[in-house]
Design a protein around this motif. Structure first.
Motif, PDB file in Angstrom:
ATOM      1  N   GLU A  15       0.857  15.750  -8.365  1.00 21.36           N
ATOM      2  CA  GLU A  15       1.881  16.784  -8.538  1.00 21.36           C
ATOM      3  C   GLU A  15       2.387  16.822  -9.973  1.00 21.36           C
ATOM      4  OE1 GLU A  15       4.305  17.687  -4.772  1.00 21.36           O
ATOM      5  OE2 GLU A  15       4.170  15.520  -4.951  1.00 21.36           O
ATOM      6  N   SER A  51      -9.627   1.132  14.168  1.00 18.56           N
ATOM      7  CA  SER A  51      -8.500   0.646  13.368  1.00 18.56           C
ATOM      8  C   SER A  51      -8.333  -0.857  13.578  1.00 18.56           C
ATOM      9  CB  SER A  51      -7.229   1.396  13.779  1.00 18.56           C
ATOM     10  OG  SER A  51      -6.102   0.723  13.280  1.00 18.56           O
ATOM     11  N   THR A  76      -4.296  -1.971  14.000  1.00 16.31           N
ATOM     12  CA  THR A  76      -3.277  -1.340  14.850  1.00 16.31           C
ATOM     13  C   THR A  76      -2.770  -2.248  15.969  1.00 16.31           C
ATOM     14  OG1 THR A  76      -3.976   0.912  14.372  1.00 16.31           O
ATOM     15  CG2 THR A  76      -2.833   0.595  16.440  1.00 16.31           C
ATOM     16  N   PHE A 120      -4.333  10.884  -2.201  1.00 10.18           N
ATOM     17  CA  PHE A 120      -4.036  11.108  -3.618  1.00 10.18           C
ATOM     18  C   PHE A 120      -5.282  11.014  -4.494  1.00 10.18           C
ATOM     19  CE2 PHE A 120      -0.043   9.597  -1.678  1.00 10.18           C
ATOM     20  CZ  PHE A 120       0.562  10.845  -1.665  1.00 10.18           C
ATOM     21  N   LYS A 135       4.023  -1.330  13.332  1.00 13.11           N
ATOM     22  CA  LYS A 135       3.695   0.072  13.639  1.00 13.11           C
ATOM     23  C   LYS A 135       4.288   0.389  15.008  1.00 13.11           C
ATOM     24  CE  LYS A 135      -0.643   1.586  12.558  1.00 13.11           C
ATOM     25  NZ  LYS A 135      -2.099   1.525  12.186  1.00 13.11           N
ATOM     26  N   ASN A 150      -2.584   5.333  15.171  1.00 13.18           N
ATOM     27  CA  ASN A 150      -3.027   6.364  14.213  1.00 13.18           C
ATOM     28  C   ASN A 150      -3.297   7.686  14.941  1.00 13.18           C
ATOM     29  OD1 ASN A 150      -3.018   4.080  12.641  1.00 13.18           O
ATOM     30  ND2 ASN A 150      -5.205   4.098  12.153  1.00 13.18           N
ATOM     31  N   PHE A 190      -3.577   9.485   8.396  1.00 11.62           N
ATOM     32  CA  PHE A 190      -3.109   8.641   9.503  1.00 11.62           C
ATOM     33  C   PHE A 190      -4.009   7.438   9.750  1.00 11.62           C
ATOM     34  CE2 PHE A 190      -1.331  12.827  10.050  1.00 11.62           C
ATOM     35  CZ  PHE A 190       0.006  12.534  10.274  1.00 11.62           C
ATOM     36  N   GLY A 191      -5.097   7.342   8.990  1.00 14.26           N
ATOM     37  CA  GLY A 191      -5.999   6.203   9.138  1.00 14.26           C
ATOM     38  C   GLY A 191      -7.125   6.509  10.105  1.00 14.26           C
ATOM     39  N   PRO A 192      -8.055   5.550  10.279  1.00 13.27           N
ATOM     40  CA  PRO A 192      -9.226   5.787  11.121  1.00 13.27           C
ATOM     41  C   PRO A 192      -8.831   5.973  12.588  1.00 13.27           C
ATOM     42  CG  PRO A 192      -9.066   3.465  10.530  1.00 13.27           C
ATOM     43  CD  PRO A 192      -8.003   4.177   9.754  1.00 13.27           C
ATOM     44  N   PHE A 199     -13.984   9.828   4.471  1.00 11.10           N
ATOM     45  CA  PHE A 199     -12.776   8.991   4.438  1.00 11.10           C
ATOM     46  C   PHE A 199     -13.087   7.584   3.910  1.00 11.10           C
ATOM     47  CE2 PHE A 199     -10.318   5.718   6.785  1.00 11.10           C
ATOM     48  CZ  PHE A 199      -9.055   5.985   6.299  1.00 11.10           C
ATOM     49  N   TRP A 200     -14.140   6.947   4.463  1.00  8.67           N
ATOM     50  CA  TRP A 200     -14.430   5.561   4.055  1.00  8.67           C
ATOM     51  C   TRP A 200     -14.914   5.512   2.602  1.00  8.67           C
ATOM     52  CZ3 TRP A 200     -11.890   2.197   6.522  1.00  8.67           C
ATOM     53  CH2 TRP A 200     -11.669   2.310   7.903  1.00  8.67           C
ATOM     54  N   GLN A 225       0.847  -1.212   0.000  1.00  5.31           N
ATOM     55  CA  GLN A 225       0.000   0.000   0.000  1.00  5.31           C
ATOM     56  C   GLN A 225       0.871   1.247   0.000  1.00  5.31           C
ATOM     57  OE1 GLN A 225      -2.749   0.073   3.271  1.00  5.31           O
ATOM     58  NE2 GLN A 225      -3.823  -1.756   2.594  1.00  5.31           N
ATOM     59  N   HIS A 226       1.937   1.166   0.754  1.00  4.05           N
ATOM     60  CA  HIS A 226       2.843   2.303   0.845  1.00  4.05           C
ATOM     61  C   HIS A 226       3.507   2.548  -0.526  1.00  4.05           C
ATOM     62  CE1 HIS A 226       6.002   4.395   3.614  1.00  4.05           C
ATOM     63  NE2 HIS A 226       5.687   5.128   2.582  1.00  4.05           N
TER      64      HIS A 226
HETATM   65  N1  BYC Z   1      -5.822   5.703   2.894  1.00  2.00           N
HETATM   66  O1  BYC Z   1      -6.466  -0.743  10.554  1.00  2.00           O
HETATM   67  P1  BYC Z   1      -6.008   0.515   9.899  1.00  2.00           P
HETATM   68  C1  BYC Z   1       3.262   9.465   1.055  1.00  2.00           C
HETATM   69  C2  BYC Z   1      -7.101   1.412   5.413  1.00  2.00           C
HETATM   70  S1  BYC Z   1       2.715   7.923   0.854  1.00  2.00           S
HETATM   71  C3  BYC Z   1      -6.257   4.525   2.390  1.00  2.00           C
HETATM   72  O2  BYC Z   1      -5.715   1.654  10.793  1.00  2.00           O
HETATM   73  P2  BYC Z   1      -3.204   0.170   9.231  1.00  2.00           P
HETATM   74  C4  BYC Z   1       3.633  10.289  -0.068  1.00  2.00           C
HETATM   75  C5  BYC Z   1      -6.129   0.352   5.903  1.00  2.00           C
HETATM   76  O3  BYC Z   1      -5.254  -0.045   4.892  1.00  2.00           O
HETATM   77  C6  BYC Z   1       1.510   7.763   2.157  1.00  2.00           C
HETATM   78  N2  BYC Z   1      -6.534   3.449   3.176  1.00  2.00           N
HETATM   79  O4  BYC Z   1      -4.767   0.178   8.933  1.00  2.00           O
HETATM   80  C7  BYC Z   1       3.811   9.784  -1.325  1.00  2.00           C
HETATM   81  C8  BYC Z   1      -7.078  -0.733   6.361  1.00  2.00           C
HETATM   82  O5  BYC Z   1      -7.561  -1.471   5.243  1.00  2.00           O
HETATM   83  P3  BYC Z   1      -7.034  -2.982   4.895  1.00  2.00           P
HETATM   84  C9  BYC Z   1       1.304   6.346   2.486  1.00  2.00           C
HETATM   85  C10 BYC Z   1      -6.336   3.591   4.512  1.00  2.00           C
HETATM   86  O6  BYC Z   1      -2.515  -0.430   8.067  1.00  2.00           O
HETATM   87  C11 BYC Z   1       4.097  10.611  -2.409  1.00  2.00           C
HETATM   88  C12 BYC Z   1      -8.260   0.052   6.893  1.00  2.00           C
HETATM   89  O7  BYC Z   1      -8.217   1.321   6.271  1.00  2.00           O
HETATM   90  N3  BYC Z   1       1.966   6.023   3.722  1.00  2.00           N
HETATM   91  O8  BYC Z   1       3.222   9.838   2.154  1.00  2.00           O
HETATM   92  O9  BYC Z   1      -2.917  -0.419  10.585  1.00  2.00           O
HETATM   93  C13 BYC Z   1       4.160  12.002  -2.226  1.00  2.00           C
HETATM   94  C14 BYC Z   1      -8.229   0.195   8.403  1.00  2.00           C
HETATM   95  O10 BYC Z   1      -7.100   0.999   8.832  1.00  2.00           O
HETATM   96  C15 BYC Z   1      -5.864   4.775   5.069  1.00  2.00           C
HETATM   97  C16 BYC Z   1       2.014   4.769   4.168  1.00  2.00           C
HETATM   98  O11 BYC Z   1       1.520   3.873   3.528  1.00  2.00           O
HETATM   99  C17 BYC Z   1      -5.613   5.870   4.218  1.00  2.00           C
HETATM  100  N4  BYC Z   1      -5.204   7.058   4.675  1.00  2.00           N
HETATM  101  O12 BYC Z   1      -2.844   1.732   9.327  1.00  2.00           O
HETATM  102  C18 BYC Z   1       3.991  12.517  -0.949  1.00  2.00           C
HETATM  103  C19 BYC Z   1       2.736   4.580   5.468  1.00  2.00           C
HETATM  104  N5  BYC Z   1      -5.785   4.609   6.405  1.00  2.00           N
HETATM  105  O13 BYC Z   1      -5.604  -2.834   4.432  1.00  2.00           O
HETATM  106  C20 BYC Z   1       3.728  11.676   0.137  1.00  2.00           C
HETATM  107  C21 BYC Z   1       2.699   3.160   5.957  1.00  2.00           C
HETATM  108  C22 BYC Z   1      -6.196   3.370   6.660  1.00  2.00           C
HETATM  109  O14 BYC Z   1      -7.090  -3.746   6.191  1.00  2.00           O
HETATM  110  N6  BYC Z   1       1.392   2.724   6.350  1.00  2.00           N
HETATM  111  N7  BYC Z   1      -6.534   2.754   5.524  1.00  2.00           N
HETATM  112  O15 BYC Z   1      -7.943  -3.437   3.823  1.00  2.00           O
HETATM  113  C23 BYC Z   1       0.870   2.914   7.594  1.00  2.00           C
HETATM  114  O16 BYC Z   1       1.481   3.501   8.469  1.00  2.00           O
HETATM  115  C24 BYC Z   1      -0.476   2.299   7.879  1.00  2.00           C
HETATM  116  O17 BYC Z   1      -0.763   1.351   6.884  1.00  2.00           O
HETATM  117  C25 BYC Z   1      -1.641   3.333   7.979  1.00  2.00           C
HETATM  118  C26 BYC Z   1      -2.956   2.570   8.207  1.00  2.00           C
HETATM  119  C27 BYC Z   1      -1.402   4.268   9.155  1.00  2.00           C
HETATM  120  C28 BYC Z   1      -1.772   4.151   6.690  1.00  2.00           C
END
Ligand code: BYC
Length: 310
Positions: A49, A202, A205, A108, A214, A218, A195-197, A264-265, A37-38
Motif C-alpha cells: 500500500e 494444516s 491447527t 503481501f 486458535k 482455517n 486463512f492458511g491451507p 499458495f505453497w 508471523q503476524h
Molecule cells: N501465509 O498449520 P497452518 C493482516 C503457514 S496481517 C504464509 O494452518 P497456523 C494485515 C503456517 O505458518 C495477516 N504462511 O498454520 C496486515 C505454517 O507454517 P509454519 C496475518 C502461511 O499457524 C497489514 C504452515 O503454513 N495474520 O491481516 O495454524 C495490512 C501450515 O499452516 C499462511 C495473522 O498472522 C499464509 N497465509 O495457521 C492489512 C493472523 N497460512 O509456521 C492486513 C494470526 C499458513 O509451521 N495467524 N501458513 O512453518 C493465524 O491465525 C495463523 O497463523 C494462520 C495459519 C491462520 C495464518
C-alpha cells in the motif's frame, strides 16, 4: 505436574494465561511463531500500500492512506511487544524475517498494480484479516488477546475505508469500474489463501485449537469470509471470479471453489511474485535504521549516567 494441571485448567476454563504463569514449551514456541508471523505481516504489509502514497489521486486519499499504513506499523509494534513478554528478542525476530527463517502472510507477496488495489486490499484483505483476528481477541494468551482488541477496531475502520473507496470508483467512469473489477479478479484467490491451507493439511491447527490459541479452524474462517463478502460484492456491483460460488440452502452457506494450493505453497516457500522484493526492502530499511538505534541507545546510556549522578 501441578503447574501443568493448573495451566490446563486455566485454558479449559477459558481464562487467560499471563506472562509470568508457567506454560509448556510447545505453547510458548507456538505463540512466538504465530505472533511473530503476524507482526512481520503487519510490517511487510505496509509495502504494497505504501507503494501508492506518493501517487494517491487527491490530498484526502493520501492522508487516509498514510494514516492506514501508519496504523499497520503500530500493529506490528504491539505484536512484537507481545512476543517479548514470552522471552523473544525483537532484533532476533527481525533477523529471522530478513533471512527467510520466519514467515509472513502470503498475501503481501502480490504486487499492487493500480490504485483500485488500495481499495480492494482494504475491502478483501482487511476483511479477511478481521474474520481471522476477531476470534483472536479471545485467544488464551493475555497479551496477544489484548493487542488484538485494538488491532481489530483499527482493521474494521480500514475495511470500511477500502469499501468506501471502491464505492466511489464504482460510481465513476467505465474505466474506473473496470479497474476495480480487474483488481478484485487478482486479489480474490490470494485473499482466500490468507486463512492458511485446508484443515486436512494444516499441521498446527489441532494443537493450537486444543490450547485455545486458535479459536476456529482455517476452513471455518474461510467459509465465514466468503459468506460475509458475497453480499458486499453484490452491493458494490463486482463479480467474484469463481464459477463455483453459489448459495447452498441446505448448508446455509455459500459453496465455493478451491484456490490454487500449489501457488499458495510456492508463495509461502518464498517464490511468489514479490517475495524477494519485499524481504530485500525490509532488510534495507533495517540496515538504514541502524544509526537511529545506535543513537537511541547512546542517548539512553547518557541519561542513565545523568540520573545516577542526580
Ligand atoms: N501465509 O498449520 P497452518 C493482516 C503457514 S496481517 C504464509 O494452518 P497456523 C494485515 C503456517 O505458518 C495477516 N504462511 O498454520 C496486515 C505454517 O507454517 P509454519 C496475518 C502461511 O499457524 C497489514 C504452515 O503454513 N495474520 O491481516 O495454524 C495490512 C501450515 O499452516 C499462511 C495473522 O498472522 C499464509 N497465509 O495457521 C492489512 C493472523 N497460512 O509456521 C492486513 C494470526 C499458513 O509451521 N495467524 N501458513 O512453518 C493465524 O491465525 C495463523 O497463523 C494462520 C495459519 C491462520 C495464518
Amino acid at each position: 505436574m501441578d503447574l501443568e494441571a493448573e495451566f490446563e485448567r486455566t485454558v479449559a476454563a477459558g481464562q487467560r494465561v499471563e506472562p509470568r504463569d508457567w506454560m509448556p514449551d510447545g505453547y510458548r514456541k507456538t505463540l512466538i511463531r504465530q505472533i511473530a508471523q503476524h507482526a512481520h505481516s503487519e510490517i511487510i504489509g505496509m509495502q504494497p500500500e505504501g507503494n501508492w502514497i506518493s501517487r494517491a489521486p487527491s490530498l484526502r486519499r493520501k492522508a487516509i492512506l498514510l494514516a492506514k499504513v501508519q496504523d499497520e506499523a503500530g500493529h506490528g509494534l504491539y505484536l512484537y511487544a507481545a512476543t517479548e513478554t514470552l522471552g523473544a528478542d525483537r532484533g532476533d525476530l527481525t533477523e529471522k524475517l530478513v533471512s527467510g527463517r520466519q514467515k509472513y502472510s502470503s498475501i503481501f507477496n502480490y504486487p499492487t498494480l493500480s490504485y483500485a488495489d488500495v481499495g480492494v486490499i482494504g475491502w478483501l484483505v482487511d476483511g479477511a484479516a478481521i474474520c481471522n483476528q476477531v476470534p483472536l481477541c479471545r485467544t488464551s494468551y493475555g497479551p496477544y488477546a489484548r493487542a488484538m482488541i485494538r488491532i481489530c477496531k483499527e482493521e474494521s475502520f480500514h475495511q470500511r475505508q477500502g469499501y468506501e473507496l471502491l464505492m466511489t470508483m464504482m460510481g465513476g467512469t467505465d474505466a474506473q469500474r473496470a479497474m476495480v473489477q480487474e483488481s478484485v479478479d487478482r486479489f480474490w484467490w490470494p485473499s482466500l489463501m490468507m486463512f492458511g491451507p485446508p484443515d486436512a493439511e494444516s499441521a498446527n491447527t489441532e494443537r493450537s485449537m486444543a490450547w485455545r490459541i486458535k479459536r476456529n479452524t482455517n476452513d471455518e474462517l474461510r467459509q465465514k469470509f466468503v459468506d460475509m463478502t458475497v453480499p458486499q460484492a453484490e452491493k458494490l456491483g463486482v463479480t467474484l471470479p469463481d464459477p463455483a460460488l453459489k448459495w447452498n440452502p441446505e448448508r446455509g452457506h455459500h459453496d465455493f471453489g478451491q484456490p490454487d494450493w500449489d501457488e499458495f505453497w510456492q508463495v509461502v516457500g518464498g517464490n511468489g511474485p514479490a517475495n524477494k522484493q519485499r524481504v530485500e526492502h525490509r532488510r534495507r530499511a533495517h540496515e538504514d535504521g541502524e544509526w537511529v538505534r545506535a543513537a537511541a541507545e547512546a542517548h539512553a546510556a547518557k541519561r542513565a549516567v545523568r540520573e545516577d549522578v542526580a
